[in-house]
Design a protein around this motif. Structure first.
Motif, PDB file in Angstrom:
ATOM      1  N   ILE A  48      20.565  42.272  -5.342  1.00 47.66           N
ATOM      2  CA  ILE A  48      21.531  43.228  -4.711  1.00 47.66           C
ATOM      3  C   ILE A  48      21.799  42.642  -3.281  1.00 47.66           C
ATOM      4  N   ALA A  49      22.987  42.556  -2.661  1.00 50.56           N
ATOM      5  CA  ALA A  49      23.194  42.015  -1.351  1.00 50.56           C
ATOM      6  C   ALA A  49      24.085  43.298  -0.800  1.00 50.56           C
ATOM      7  N   LYS A  50      24.181  43.024   0.681  1.00 48.66           N
ATOM      8  CA  LYS A  50      25.203  43.960   1.434  1.00 48.66           C
ATOM      9  C   LYS A  50      26.397  43.286   1.808  1.00 48.66           C
ATOM     10  N   VAL A  51      27.596  43.961   1.781  1.00 46.04           N
ATOM     11  CA  VAL A  51      28.857  43.457   2.166  1.00 46.04           C
ATOM     12  C   VAL A  51      29.218  44.762   2.909  1.00 46.04           C
ATOM     13  N   ASN A  52      30.239  44.319   4.073  1.00 42.25           N
ATOM     14  CA  ASN A  52      30.999  45.334   4.940  1.00 42.25           C
ATOM     15  C   ASN A  52      29.917  45.910   5.719  1.00 42.25           C
ATOM     16  N   GLY A  53      28.562  45.365   6.224  1.00 38.17           N
ATOM     17  CA  GLY A  53      27.665  46.000   6.942  1.00 38.17           C
ATOM     18  C   GLY A  53      26.786  46.685   6.285  1.00 38.17           C
ATOM     19  N   LYS A  54      27.136  47.635   5.221  1.00 36.55           N
ATOM     20  CA  LYS A  54      26.040  48.751   4.722  1.00 36.55           C
ATOM     21  C   LYS A  54      26.240  48.509   3.475  1.00 36.55           C
ATOM     22  N   GLN A  55      27.374  48.396   2.817  1.00 36.55           N
ATOM     23  CA  GLN A  55      27.601  48.549   1.317  1.00 36.55           C
ATOM     24  C   GLN A  55      26.798  47.678   0.305  1.00 36.55           C
ATOM     25  N   GLU A  56      26.063  48.167  -0.542  1.00 35.56           N
ATOM     26  CA  GLU A  56      25.237  47.292  -1.460  1.00 35.56           C
ATOM     27  C   GLU A  56      25.898  47.149  -2.711  1.00 35.56           C
ATOM     28  N   ILE A  57      25.757  45.945  -3.127  1.00 34.40           N
ATOM     29  CA  ILE A  57      26.594  45.376  -4.371  1.00 34.40           C
ATOM     30  C   ILE A  57      25.218  44.829  -5.367  1.00 34.40           C
ATOM     31  N   LEU A  58      25.334  45.448  -6.596  1.00 30.89           N
ATOM     32  CA  LEU A  58      24.419  44.544  -7.661  1.00 30.89           C
ATOM     33  C   LEU A  58      25.304  43.809  -8.420  1.00 30.89           C
ATOM     34  N   PHE A  59      24.788  42.501  -8.367  1.00 25.27           N
ATOM     35  CA  PHE A  59      25.889  41.516  -9.239  1.00 25.27           C
ATOM     36  C   PHE A  59      24.809  40.448  -9.649  1.00 25.27           C
ATOM     37  N   ALA A  60      25.610  39.444 -10.733  1.00 27.43           N
ATOM     38  CA  ALA A  60      24.825  38.431 -11.350  1.00 27.43           C
ATOM     39  C   ALA A  60      24.866  37.439 -10.271  1.00 27.43           C
ATOM     40  N   ILE A  61      23.980  36.441 -10.248  1.00 25.63           N
ATOM     41  CA  ILE A  61      23.829  35.192  -9.333  1.00 25.63           C
ATOM     42  C   ILE A  61      23.747  34.155 -10.176  1.00 25.63           C
ATOM     43  N   ASP A  62      24.511  32.923  -9.897  1.00 21.91           N
ATOM     44  CA  ASP A  62      24.314  31.720 -10.569  1.00 21.91           C
ATOM     45  C   ASP A  62      24.202  30.527  -9.460  1.00 21.91           C
ATOM     46  N   VAL A  63      23.212  29.710  -9.798  1.00 25.58           N
ATOM     47  CA  VAL A  63      22.964  28.614  -9.051  1.00 25.58           C
ATOM     48  C   VAL A  63      23.720  27.503  -9.603  1.00 25.58           C
ATOM     49  N   VAL A  64      24.601  26.967  -9.191  1.00 25.71           N
ATOM     50  CA  VAL A  64      25.219  25.632  -9.901  1.00 25.71           C
ATOM     51  C   VAL A  64      25.578  24.521  -8.801  1.00 25.71           C
ATOM     52  N   ASP A  65      26.184  23.650  -9.030  1.00 28.95           N
ATOM     53  CA  ASP A  65      26.874  22.817  -8.198  1.00 28.95           C
ATOM     54  C   ASP A  65      28.501  22.751  -8.412  1.00 28.95           C
ATOM     55  N   GLU A  66      29.072  21.588  -7.625  1.00 26.16           N
ATOM     56  CA  GLU A  66      30.583  21.544  -7.574  1.00 26.16           C
ATOM     57  C   GLU A  66      31.190  21.422  -8.915  1.00 26.16           C
ATOM     58  N   ASP A  67      30.282  21.117  -9.880  1.00 32.26           N
ATOM     59  CA  ASP A  67      30.977  20.433 -11.233  1.00 32.26           C
ATOM     60  C   ASP A  67      30.934  21.714 -12.247  1.00 32.26           C
ATOM     61  N   PHE A  83      33.072  24.647  -4.380  1.00 33.04           N
ATOM     62  CA  PHE A  83      32.339  24.054  -3.654  1.00 33.04           C
ATOM     63  C   PHE A  83      32.881  22.491  -3.746  1.00 33.04           C
ATOM     64  N   SER A  84      32.203  21.881  -2.515  1.00 32.10           N
ATOM     65  CA  SER A  84      32.694  20.468  -2.629  1.00 32.10           C
ATOM     66  C   SER A  84      31.766  19.571  -1.667  1.00 32.10           C
ATOM     67  N   GLN A  85      31.412  18.189  -2.057  1.00 36.42           N
ATOM     68  CA  GLN A  85      30.727  17.460  -1.278  1.00 36.42           C
ATOM     69  C   GLN A  85      31.289  17.005  -0.014  1.00 36.42           C
ATOM     70  N   ASP A  86      32.510  17.452   0.158  1.00 37.13           N
ATOM     71  CA  ASP A  86      33.205  17.178   1.334  1.00 37.13           C
ATOM     72  C   ASP A  86      32.632  18.202   2.552  1.00 37.13           C
ATOM     73  N   PHE A  87      32.145  19.196   2.105  1.00 39.98           N
ATOM     74  CA  PHE A  87      31.777  20.249   2.982  1.00 39.98           C
ATOM     75  C   PHE A  87      30.101  20.305   2.687  1.00 39.98           C
ATOM     76  N   PRO A  88      29.493  19.442   3.182  1.00 34.91           N
ATOM     77  CA  PRO A  88      28.093  19.558   3.155  1.00 34.91           C
ATOM     78  C   PRO A  88      27.269  20.810   3.410  1.00 34.91           C
ATOM     79  N   SER A  89      27.937  21.791   4.521  1.00 31.31           N
ATOM     80  CA  SER A  89      27.309  22.960   4.725  1.00 31.31           C
ATOM     81  C   SER A  89      27.343  23.922   3.613  1.00 31.31           C
ATOM     82  N   ASP A  90      28.080  23.800   2.408  1.00 34.56           N
ATOM     83  CA  ASP A  90      28.301  24.659   1.268  1.00 34.56           C
ATOM     84  C   ASP A  90      26.952  25.005   0.723  1.00 34.56           C
ATOM     85  N   THR A  91      25.922  23.968   0.783  1.00 31.76           N
ATOM     86  CA  THR A  91      24.656  24.035   0.177  1.00 31.76           C
ATOM     87  C   THR A  91      23.924  25.254   0.680  1.00 31.76           C
ATOM     88  N   ALA A  92      24.058  25.514   2.087  1.00 35.18           N
ATOM     89  CA  ALA A  92      23.325  26.335   2.948  1.00 35.18           C
ATOM     90  C   ALA A  92      23.916  27.766   3.371  1.00 35.18           C
TER      91      ALA A  92
END
Length: 794
Positions: free
Chosen positions: A510-529, A544-553
């Motif tokens: 669960i995470a928050k969007v729009n400040g307070k709204q909570e959403i239950l979602f599936a999360i996948d940890v992947v790479d750009e391929d 995702f792209s290696q051209d944007f190093p900040s993507d991983t963070a």
């Protein structure tokens, strides 16, 4: 007198071989189906009843009620309820926690995956399992010991004694020696707990003191005087006191406002519970609906077989009219005739019953495959089962014989001896029974067609991604550098097109969007391929792209359903706050919806991240060329063993694993189809009997029509149309019921077929063809008979 009845019954069976065969075949099939379903039902309701004092064993359940009234029910708890309730409630004699696990175990140069259970040392003080070696009282006391089953002992140590030997088990990411402190016999078939390997819980270094989590089974043994309902009330007050601080913190940090209620579920109810299902270490969860449906099918088959017996017996009554007349003239009363015909019914039922036992033994392996059971003939040698089968035999003999006995014994001797006998009393009933039979046949044919079409729809539906020639390989947790090396090694093979890593299993959070709204979602940890490998398109933004190093963070991707639930019109640049870790990510792309779960569920919100802090990669999706698959698989295995020598090599084709998710539908399709075939076959026998009766009653009429110039085709048409009317009448009753039942069944599927007119038309055409084929033999036989002989006998 009784001996005379038996002799006459056997004589009639042998004299009318065709009718006897049809009756015995129909009844034996019906009885065999009933026996199989009784075996199945007995096994279902016997689950876990072999434990000593099982009526004192309960599972603690959790019910979460949100402020908006939503109720979620779990058969699992966290670590705290068991020891806390035991310490404060004297009514609880003992407790054990149980959680499903799997461990990598070294066997020589191989590494094997072994299913296991983590349990408290009190396990054997609550549950009853027989030991081959060791003692249940001391087996789990040592944290560096394990208990294994005799099958696992043979798997790792062969035929020699396993007691005292060591297993090299990967625990806390290192292989450690564990001593075998006990060996149990194979767990009973009807057990929710299947022992392979038991690992002590007190081996855990970390202590989880959280109340607001659910991941393991907590079983308690109550004292004989304990009141479960009173205990549940005490659970509530203890939880409110013990979890008070955590609840305040959860409300402040995560806006958690749900109420948790703890309950007690009798352990013998776990197997068939649809509210609190067997999971997280408990196996073989079932649904009582399966027993109800199967029992209904078996009863229908048996009733239809009895209807056939009635129809065929009455159909032959014209031939036996003079025999009945003579018996009455020489002094036989109606009571004696009823006993005679009931005797014939019971003799025939006995033969069918013995044949049914043979059919059960013959079909048991097939039935076990369909029902996912391991039933055997030894289950038959049970007093309750023998008693139930004896009652089934008596019921069948009585049901099949009572109506013909009453009808045949009521014939007038004068009319039968002088040839003035006309049987019309039971005509309406016989036709009604045939309509009932074919209504059920039409219903089952419709059910089969709907199941086939829905199953075909599910396995062929476009999932939104390419699962063809996709190999999923479990790698165990890998670092980023290990993942990169693995990918590069695999891509050296020209038969491998793409490689994409992913975390293991399916996660939701669960995470928050729009400040307070909570959403239950599936999360996948992947790479750009990952998305290009599965050919999942983007609809907005970028991947995702290696051209944007900040993507991983700081970057995430979301699917279209996530965007809809968040209510975003412009999703790019929106933020998602993982408040549990106090981390905020920015949406850089929107992925087109695809079915990442089965078609049993509608598409849920999904989020992708390439942040390595979220999870390690533990699986590779490998897209291969279809040209030389065996060689490519050998290359993948060789590379795996080179780079991951301490991990077991496990792979699966993505399209095959997707199809395995619909095994339940596939088995029900087979069961319903097989039942439909049997019902149609037995119904056709009944129709054949009625056709015989009709032809015998109209022998004189047919002879006169032929003398006056009627063709054989005209005679066949005349005899056929009456039966076609019965078939048309049957669909009038069957189709509305089938339409209602099919729609009710399909309501449980978010993605489903539509009931179309072509289905009803197909069933109608098949029924008409089956009817014509069934009665054509008797119709043509009557049409081609010599009219002189038929008129002379009149």
């Amino acid at each position: 007198m009784f001996q005379n009845y038996v002799k006459i019954a056997i004589r009639n069976l042998l004299h009318n071989k065709v009718f006897s065969f049809i009756n015995i075949a129909g009844l034996s099939i019906g009885l065999a189906c009933c026996m199989l379903i009784v075996l199945y039902t007995k096994d279902e309701i016997s689950y876990d009843r072999f434990h000593k004092n099982v009526d004192q064993i309960y599972r603690i359940t959790s019910t979460e009620i949100s402020p908006d009234g939503k109720v979620d029910k779990y058969g699992i708890t966290g670590m705290m309820p068991g020891p806390t309730f035991k310490a404060q409630l004297p009514e609880i004699e003992n407790f054990v926690r149980l959680q499903g696990e799997s461990y990598n175990i070294k066997k020589g140069n191989e590494v094997l995956v072994q299913d296991a259970l983590k349990v408290d040392s009190s396990f054997f003080s609550i549950f009853t399992f027989d030991f081959v070696e060791g003692s249940p009282k001391t087996a789990l006391k040592d944290p560096q010991s394990v208990v294994i089953s005799e099958e696992v002992a043979e798997k790792y140590f062969g035929k020699v004694s396993a007691l005292g030997k060591t297993l090299s088990i990967n625990y806390d990411d290192t292989f450690q020696p564990f001593t075998v402190a006990g060996v149990t016999k194979k767990s009973p078939q009807n057990s929710s707990i299947k022992i392979d390997l038991l690992m002590p819980f007190h081996r855990e270094k970390s202590h989880d003191d959280q109340w607001i989590n659910f991941y393991l089974n907590t079983i308690v043994k109550l004292k004989p005087s304990a009141n479960p309902k009173a205990l549940e009330a005490k659970f509530a007050s203890i939880y409110a006191q013990e979890a008070k601080g955590q609840l305040i913190e959860a409300k402040e940090k995560w806006n958690f406002q749900s109420t948790i209620q703890y309950g007690l579920q009798p352990f013998v109810d776990v197997h068939l519970s649809t509210e609190f299902r067997a999971a997280n270490g408990l196996k073989d969860d079932s649904d009582p609906m399966y027993s109800y449906v199967l029992m209904g099918l078996a009863v229908f088959l048996l009733v239809i077989a009895c209807i056939n017996f009635i129809n065929l017996t009455v159909a032959r009554s014209v031939k036996r009219g003079k025999e009945i007349g003579i018996r009455k003239v020489v002094g036989g009363d109606r009571k004696q005739l009823i006993f005679q015909f009931m005797g014939e019914s019971f003799v025939l039922s006995l033969v069918a019953f013995l044949l049914a036992i043979f059919l059960v033994e013959l079909s048991l392996p097939i039935f076990n495959t369909l029902a996912n059971k391991a039933l055997s003939m030894k289950y038959l040698f049970d007093f309750q089962l023998i008693a139930s089968y004896f009652l089934l035999f008596l019921f069948t003999g009585f049901l099949a014989g009572i109506y013909p006995s009453l009808v045949l014994s009521s014939f007038s001797p004068v009319d039968t001896l002088y040839g003035r006998f006309k049987f019309s009393k039971g005509s309406f009933l016989q036709k009604s029974l045939v309509v009932f039979q074919f209504s059920l046949a039409a219903f089952m044919m419709m059910a089969t067609l709907v199941l086939y079409t829905q199953f075909d729809f599910m396995v062929k539906q476009d999932l939104g991604y390419d699962d063809k020639n996709m190999v999923d390989v479990s790698t165990g947790r890998m670092t980023l550098s290990e993942t990169h090396t693995f990918k590069q090694e695999l891509l050296q093979n020209p038969s491998i097109e793409k490689v994409a890593p992913r975390q293991s299993g399916s996660w939701r959070t669960i995470a928050k969007v729009n400040g307070k709204q909570e959403i239950l979602f599936a999360i996948d940890v992947v790479d750009e391929d990952y998305l290009p490998t599965l050919k999942i398109p983007m609809v907005q933004g970028r991947n995702f792209s290696q051209d944007f190093p900040s993507d991983t963070a700081q970057s995430v991707l979301v699917n279209e359903t996530f965007v809809k639930e968040a209510g975003w019109k412009n999703p790019i640049g929106q933020t998602v706050n993982f408040f549990s870790s106090n981390k905020t990510y920015q949406v850089v792309g929107v992925v087109k919806d695809y079915h990442f779960n089965t078609l049993h569920e509608s598409i849920k919100p999904q989020l992708f991240t390439c942040d390595p802090k979220r999870s390690s990669f533990a699986q590779l999706s490998i897209k291969i060329k279809p040209t030389d698959i065996p060689s490519t698989l050998k290359f993948i295995e060789k590379t795996f063993k080179k780079l991951r020598p301490t991990q077991p090599y496990i792979y699966d084709f993505k399209d095959q694993s997707n199809q395995k998710q619909y095994e339940k539908e596939a088995k029900w399709k087979q069961i319903i189809s097989f039942s439909a075939i049997l019902i149609i076959f037995i119904s056709c026998i009944g129709l054949f009997g009625l056709a015989t009766l009709s032809a015998e009653k109209r022998t004189k009429e047919i002879g006169i029509r032929k003398v006056l110039g009627a063709s054989a085709l005209a005679i066949v048409s005349m005899l056929t149309k009456d039966f076609l009317k019965l078939v048309l009448a049957s669909v009038v009753f069957a189709f509305p019921l089938a339409w209602w039942a099919a729609n009710k069944f399909l309501e449980s599927y978010p993605y489903r077929i539509q009931i179309s007119t072509w289905m009803f038309a197909t069933v109608l055409v098949l029924l008409v063809l089956i009817t014509i084929l069934t009665i054509s033999y008797q119709a043509f036989k009557s049409a081609l008979a010599n009219p002189v002989k038929s008129l002379r006998t009149e």
